[in-house]
Design an enzyme around this catalytic site. Structure first.
Site, mmCIF file in Angstrom:
data_model
loop_
_atom_site.group_PDB
_atom_site.id
_atom_site.type_symbol
_atom_site.label_atom_id
_atom_site.label_comp_id
_atom_site.label_asym_id
_atom_site.label_seq_id
_atom_site.Cartn_x
_atom_site.Cartn_y
_atom_site.Cartn_z
ATOM 1 N N LYS A 87 -43.397 63.729 41.557
ATOM 2 C CA LYS A 87 -42.987 63.119 40.312
ATOM 3 C C LYS A 87 -42.365 61.740 40.537
ATOM 4 O O LYS A 87 -42.398 60.890 39.667
ATOM 5 C CB LYS A 87 -41.926 64.000 39.640
ATOM 6 C CG LYS A 87 -42.396 65.343 39.198
ATOM 7 C CD LYS A 87 -41.163 66.068 38.596
ATOM 8 C CE LYS A 87 -41.424 67.515 38.311
ATOM 9 N NZ LYS A 87 -40.177 68.197 37.908
ATOM 10 N N GLU A 127 -46.537 55.658 45.905
ATOM 11 C CA GLU A 127 -45.434 56.557 46.260
ATOM 12 C C GLU A 127 -44.109 55.850 46.026
ATOM 13 O O GLU A 127 -44.031 54.623 46.125
ATOM 14 C CB GLU A 127 -45.640 56.938 47.742
ATOM 15 C CG GLU A 127 -44.582 57.739 48.410
ATOM 16 C CD GLU A 127 -44.400 59.141 47.842
ATOM 17 O OE1 GLU A 127 -43.993 59.249 46.668
ATOM 18 O OE2 GLU A 127 -44.624 60.116 48.586
ATOM 19 N N ASP A 128 -43.064 56.600 45.719
ATOM 20 C CA ASP A 128 -41.757 55.976 45.505
ATOM 21 C C ASP A 128 -41.073 55.597 46.818
ATOM 22 O O ASP A 128 -40.529 54.516 46.968
ATOM 23 C CB ASP A 128 -40.844 56.864 44.651
ATOM 24 C CG ASP A 128 -40.740 58.294 45.178
ATOM 25 O OD1 ASP A 128 -41.418 58.633 46.170
ATOM 26 O OD2 ASP A 128 -39.979 59.079 44.590
ATOM 27 N N ILE A 129 -41.097 56.546 47.799
ATOM 28 C CA ILE A 129 -40.338 56.285 49.037
ATOM 29 C C ILE A 129 -41.010 56.953 50.236
ATOM 30 O O ILE A 129 -41.502 58.076 50.129
ATOM 31 C CB ILE A 129 -38.870 56.766 48.885
ATOM 32 C CG1 ILE A 129 -38.038 56.406 50.131
ATOM 33 C CG2 ILE A 129 -38.771 58.270 48.586
ATOM 34 C CD1 ILE A 129 -36.523 56.516 49.922
ATOM 35 N N ASP A 148 -39.741 58.264 53.611
ATOM 36 C CA ASP A 148 -38.475 58.570 54.286
ATOM 37 C C ASP A 148 -38.818 58.938 55.735
ATOM 38 O O ASP A 148 -39.062 58.064 56.561
ATOM 39 C CB ASP A 148 -37.766 59.693 53.515
ATOM 40 C CG ASP A 148 -36.338 59.923 53.945
ATOM 41 O OD1 ASP A 148 -36.093 59.969 55.155
ATOM 42 O OD2 ASP A 148 -35.458 60.077 53.078
ATOM 43 N N THR A 149 -38.978 60.212 56.047
ATOM 44 C CA THR A 149 -39.414 60.558 57.407
ATOM 45 C C THR A 149 -40.893 60.198 57.589
ATOM 46 O O THR A 149 -41.364 60.037 58.703
ATOM 47 C CB THR A 149 -39.260 62.069 57.672
ATOM 48 O OG1 THR A 149 -40.127 62.772 56.777
ATOM 49 C CG2 THR A 149 -37.837 62.524 57.454
ATOM 50 N N PHE A 162 -29.203 58.578 50.911
ATOM 51 C CA PHE A 162 -30.061 59.212 49.913
ATOM 52 C C PHE A 162 -30.002 58.375 48.641
ATOM 53 O O PHE A 162 -28.936 58.147 48.079
ATOM 54 C CB PHE A 162 -29.651 60.664 49.649
ATOM 55 C CG PHE A 162 -30.776 61.440 49.033
ATOM 56 C CD1 PHE A 162 -31.808 61.947 49.823
ATOM 57 C CD2 PHE A 162 -30.841 61.620 47.657
ATOM 58 C CE1 PHE A 162 -32.878 62.620 49.259
ATOM 59 C CE2 PHE A 162 -31.916 62.300 47.084
ATOM 60 C CZ PHE A 162 -32.924 62.805 47.887
ATOM 61 N N ASP A 190 -35.380 61.081 42.558
ATOM 62 C CA ASP A 190 -34.500 62.147 42.095
ATOM 63 C C ASP A 190 -33.734 62.822 43.215
ATOM 64 O O ASP A 190 -34.052 62.673 44.393
ATOM 65 C CB ASP A 190 -35.332 63.224 41.401
ATOM 66 C CG ASP A 190 -36.137 64.029 42.421
ATOM 67 O OD1 ASP A 190 -36.953 63.431 43.142
ATOM 68 O OD2 ASP A 190 -35.920 65.256 42.520
ATOM 69 N N ARG A 245 -33.541 60.727 37.316
ATOM 70 C CA ARG A 245 -34.758 59.971 36.994
ATOM 71 C C ARG A 245 -34.519 59.066 35.789
ATOM 72 O O ARG A 245 -35.269 58.128 35.543
ATOM 73 C CB ARG A 245 -35.918 60.938 36.694
ATOM 74 C CG ARG A 245 -36.308 61.800 37.900
ATOM 75 C CD ARG A 245 -37.691 62.392 37.694
ATOM 76 N NE ARG A 245 -37.899 63.594 38.490
ATOM 77 C CZ ARG A 245 -38.339 63.603 39.735
ATOM 78 N NH1 ARG A 245 -38.608 62.466 40.342
ATOM 79 N NH2 ARG A 245 -38.512 64.737 40.378
HETATM 80 N N1 HPA Z 1 -34.213 59.790 47.487
HETATM 81 C C1 HPA Z 1 -35.034 60.478 46.661
HETATM 82 N N2 HPA Z 1 -36.121 61.141 47.076
HETATM 83 C C2 HPA Z 1 -36.383 61.099 48.392
HETATM 84 C C3 HPA Z 1 -35.566 60.394 49.302
HETATM 85 C C4 HPA Z 1 -34.419 59.706 48.834
HETATM 86 O O1 HPA Z 1 -33.625 59.054 49.574
HETATM 87 N N3 HPA Z 1 -36.130 60.569 50.512
HETATM 88 C C5 HPA Z 1 -37.237 61.330 50.331
HETATM 89 N N4 HPA Z 1 -37.402 61.671 49.065
HETATM 90 MG MG MG Z 2 -41.711 60.947 46.433
#
Ligand code: HPA
Ligand code: MG
Length: 220
Positions: free
Chosen positions: A70, A136-138, A140-141, A189, A196, A202
């Site tokens: 989402k 994609e929003d982010i 991370d790993t 985070f 979210d 959101r």
């Molecule tokens: N925030 C929100 N969603 C996420 C993050 C984060 O830092 N890392 C991976 N999914």
């Molecule tokens: Mg995401």
């Protein structure tokens, strides 16, 4: 050609930490976020540029722009709006088909290690021979995206590219780097602009660092 990391905007922790009273945030989150990392206006200005860069690297072929739900939906809709006005390699507007995939791996602020992808085998087979741009929003790993790309690699697409609004500078990174990146963020985070924490935040326009109060209030 993937973007060179020198083209990302680096959100350096101290320099770019805005206080909550510098901008308008919803009152119901006043204790739940620590600081504002990327104000909404800056997000929008950066997406306008990303849309130009991305569009200019495509030919006249149709591109399936696929939102990773989402979290990706706000970035997706703003990016697509700017891409509609941008020009491709031949100086023309880009024909786009819009699609959506739901991918879930996070609970609280941790990756569950398991990645659920909502597309059926039939839907994936329909992508054969097509140009796919995942939004994609982010990252991370990077493991969620790695898993999604691994799944897609079996379906003979013509091209697969990834645009991520954010990449996190985390030692837990698996080393995956997307083709297009808006901002590199510190190892915190982050929430807001559709990112979210257990489906909360959101409805916050700026990208913010969550506070300890917020983490425990909305933990599941
Ligand atoms: N925030 C929100 N969603 C996420 C993050 C984060 O830092 N890392 C991976 N999914
Ligand atoms: Mg995401």
């Amino acid at each position: 050609m993937p973007m060179d990391p020198s083209q990302w905007i680096d959100v350096v922790e101290d320099k770019f930490k805005y206080k909550l009273d510098h901008f308008v945030i919803p009152g119901h989150y006043s204790e739940d976020v620590e600081s504002i990392l990327i104000p909404h206006g800056l997000i929008m200005d950066r997406i306008a540029k990303l849309a130009q860069i991305i569009t200019s690297e495509y030919d006249n072929e149709r591109v399936v722009v696929c939102c990773v739900l989402k979290g990706g939906h706000q970035f997706f809709s703003d990016l697509v709006n700017y891409m509609k006005k941008a020009l491709n390699k031949q100086g023309k507007t880009l024909p786009m088909t819009l699609d959506f995939v739901r991918v879930k791996s996070y609970e609280n602020d941790k990756s569950s290690g398991q990645v659920h992808i909502s597309m059926t085998d039939k839907e994936l087979q329909e992508l054969k021979g097509k140009n796919l741009l995942l939004v994609e929003d982010i990252i991370d790993t990077g493991k969620t995206m790695q898993k999604l790309l691994e799944t897609l690699s079996k379906y003979e697409l013509k091209s697969v590219k990834v645009a991520s609004l954010l990449v996190k500078k985390t030692p837990l990174s698996c080393g995956y780097i997307p083709d297009y990146v808006g901002f590199a963020v510190p190892d915190l985070f982050v929430v807001g602009y559709c990112l979210d924490y257990n489906d909360i935040f959101r409805d916050l326009d700026h990208i913010c660092a969550i506070s300890d109060v917020g983490k425990s209030k909305y933990a599941v």
